[in-house]
Design an enzyme around this catalytic site. Structure first.
Site, PDB file in Angstrom:
ATOM      1  N   HIS A  55       0.834  -1.196   0.000  1.00 41.71           N
ATOM      2  CA  HIS A  55       0.000   0.000   0.000  1.00 41.71           C
ATOM      3  C   HIS A  55       0.874   1.255   0.000  1.00 41.71           C
ATOM      4  O   HIS A  55       2.065   1.200   0.336  1.00 41.71           O
ATOM      5  CB  HIS A  55      -0.916   0.004   1.221  1.00 41.71           C
ATOM      6  CG  HIS A  55      -2.064  -0.955   1.102  1.00 41.71           C
ATOM      7  ND1 HIS A  55      -3.024  -1.089   2.075  1.00 41.71           N
ATOM      8  CD2 HIS A  55      -2.415  -1.824   0.120  1.00 41.71           C
ATOM      9  CE1 HIS A  55      -3.909  -1.988   1.708  1.00 41.71           C
ATOM     10  NE2 HIS A  55      -3.560  -2.460   0.527  1.00 41.71           N
ATOM     11  N   GLU A  57       0.909   3.820   2.013  1.00 42.74           N
ATOM     12  CA  GLU A  57       1.448   4.168   3.330  1.00 42.74           C
ATOM     13  C   GLU A  57       2.645   3.293   3.687  1.00 42.74           C
ATOM     14  O   GLU A  57       3.643   3.785   4.234  1.00 42.74           O
ATOM     15  CB  GLU A  57       0.369   4.014   4.412  1.00 42.74           C
ATOM     16  CG  GLU A  57      -0.840   4.900   4.198  1.00 42.74           C
ATOM     17  CD  GLU A  57      -1.968   4.194   3.471  1.00 42.74           C
ATOM     18  OE1 GLU A  57      -3.125   4.378   3.862  1.00 42.74           O
ATOM     19  OE2 GLU A  57      -1.684   3.449   2.499  1.00 42.74           O
ATOM     20  N   ARG A 189      -5.969   4.688 -22.113  1.00 45.03           N
ATOM     21  CA  ARG A 189      -5.934   3.216 -22.151  1.00 45.03           C
ATOM     22  C   ARG A 189      -5.076   2.678 -21.012  1.00 45.03           C
ATOM     23  O   ARG A 189      -5.430   1.708 -20.348  1.00 45.03           O
ATOM     24  CB  ARG A 189      -5.363   2.733 -23.481  1.00 45.03           C
ATOM     25  CG  ARG A 189      -6.285   2.845 -24.659  1.00 45.03           C
ATOM     26  CD  ARG A 189      -5.638   2.277 -25.915  1.00 45.03           C
ATOM     27  NE  ARG A 189      -6.543   2.345 -27.058  1.00 45.03           N
ATOM     28  CZ  ARG A 189      -6.248   1.925 -28.271  1.00 45.03           C
ATOM     29  NH1 ARG A 189      -5.031   1.426 -28.519  1.00 45.03           N
ATOM     30  NH2 ARG A 189      -7.128   2.007 -29.253  1.00 45.03           N
TER      31      ARG A 189
END
Length: 323
Positions: A55, A57, A189
């Site tokens: 993640h 963090e 895209r």
């Protein structure tokens, strides 16, 4: 610079970081995080990595030795639900003990919603939520759409002449727009997990639908065709527009043709329109849209608002969001 102006500056930077991984993290959100010390210097930064881990963090915290007096700017409430893929971000922040955590959006996922904030507040960390909330939510549009609407965020892309045509009468469409507009379309895209075209577009144009930008070819999304018939190898078949709900994509890009665009609009499944307009007139050609089910002109109004307009070479791009 005021205290608020400084916070806005850093949150804008965190949102920009989160955009880096858009299209790569589903079903996880593309979060951005910046950590600054008491002297207002960056000591850590991160964004959700491909596949959803680590993640944002966790990536930012891994660069810091001490968070004493530091402020963490993060675009989404740090997660609080347990996972076998690693510790929760709220627990990691509690352990790191920054002075402040500034959050743009509360997490709509019921497994975290409010719990990450509560954990940090209980641990004595100052938590502020709601800074640049709309901008951050738009940067994580696919995640929020899945959580709140139970479907992907859908962008309809159209490249037209001034008189609304997408091709000559014989179907010739390469190229309506110039290089800069096409490059921008390839960036879109890159930020999507799935591109959808109709069967006629597939059979007539035989599109590759890949990302043709130097160094970014590996960011090409999956391909899908709408309608009945044979499904090419490596493609996804969609019998009807609502089948996008069954896919793993959080961001879906609709690229053609007129009937496919109309089907998604008629089904009220389009969240955003990208209209690339070239300074050419075609006259008797193929139009951008088929019937979308309107019976009165009043039904066409108050559905879209202009979010952005820019010039790309000789072409104009207009981005509209649904009201």
């Amino acid at each position: 610079m005021t205290h608020l102006e400084n916070d806005i500056r850093w949150m804008q930077a965190a949102i920009a970081l989160g955009e880096r991984s858009k299209g790569l993290t589903a079903p996880s959100p593309s979060v951005g995080c910046i950590i600054v010390n008491k002297d207002n210097q960056i000591i850590g930064r991160g964004w959700t990595q491909s596949g959803g881990r680590p993640h944002a963090e966790a990536m930012a915290l891994s660069q810091c030795q001490s968070l004493k007096g530091a402020t963490v700017y993060v675009t989404l409430e740090p997660c609080a639900h347990k996972s076998n893929r690693g510790p929760t971000c709220s627990d990691s922040l509690v352990a790191a003990q920054p002075e402040r955590v500034v959050i743009a959006c509360r997490d709509p996922d019921p497994r975290t919603n409010g719990q990450g904030i509560s954990k940090m507040v209980a641990a004595g960390i100052k938590v502020e939520c709601g800074l640049l909330e709309k901008q951050a939510a738009q940067s994580m549009s696919g995640f929020f759409s899945r959580q709140l609407k139970a479907r992907p965020y859908v962008t309809l892309k159209m490249a037209t002449s001034l008189d609304g045509c997408i091709a000559l009468e014989n179907g010739e469409s390469q190229w309506i727009t110039g290089e800069r507009a096409r490059a921008h379309a390839h960036l879109e895209r890159m930020r999507s997990e799935l591109i959808v075209v109709g069967r006629k577009t597939l059979e007539f144009d035989k599109p590759s639908l890949n990302v043709r930008l130097q160094g970014l070819g590996d960011r090409s999304p999956k391909k899908a065709v709408l309608g009945h018939g044979e499904i090419p190898s490596g493609w996804i078949g969609l019998r009807e527009p609502t089948d996008i709900i069954k896919t793993t994509a959080d961001h879906v890009l609709i690229e053609g043709g007129a009937k496919t665009a109309a089907a998604f609009l008629k089904g009220d499944l389009v969240d955003r329109i990208l209209l690339y307009r070239a300074p050419i007139l075609i006259g008797k050609g193929l139009h951008a849209l088929a019937d979308i089910g309107l019976t009165h002109l009043s039904e066409a109004h108050h559905r879209w608002h202009l979010k952005e307009r820019r010039t790309l070479g000789n072409d104009q791009l207009e981005a509209y969001l649904r009201i």
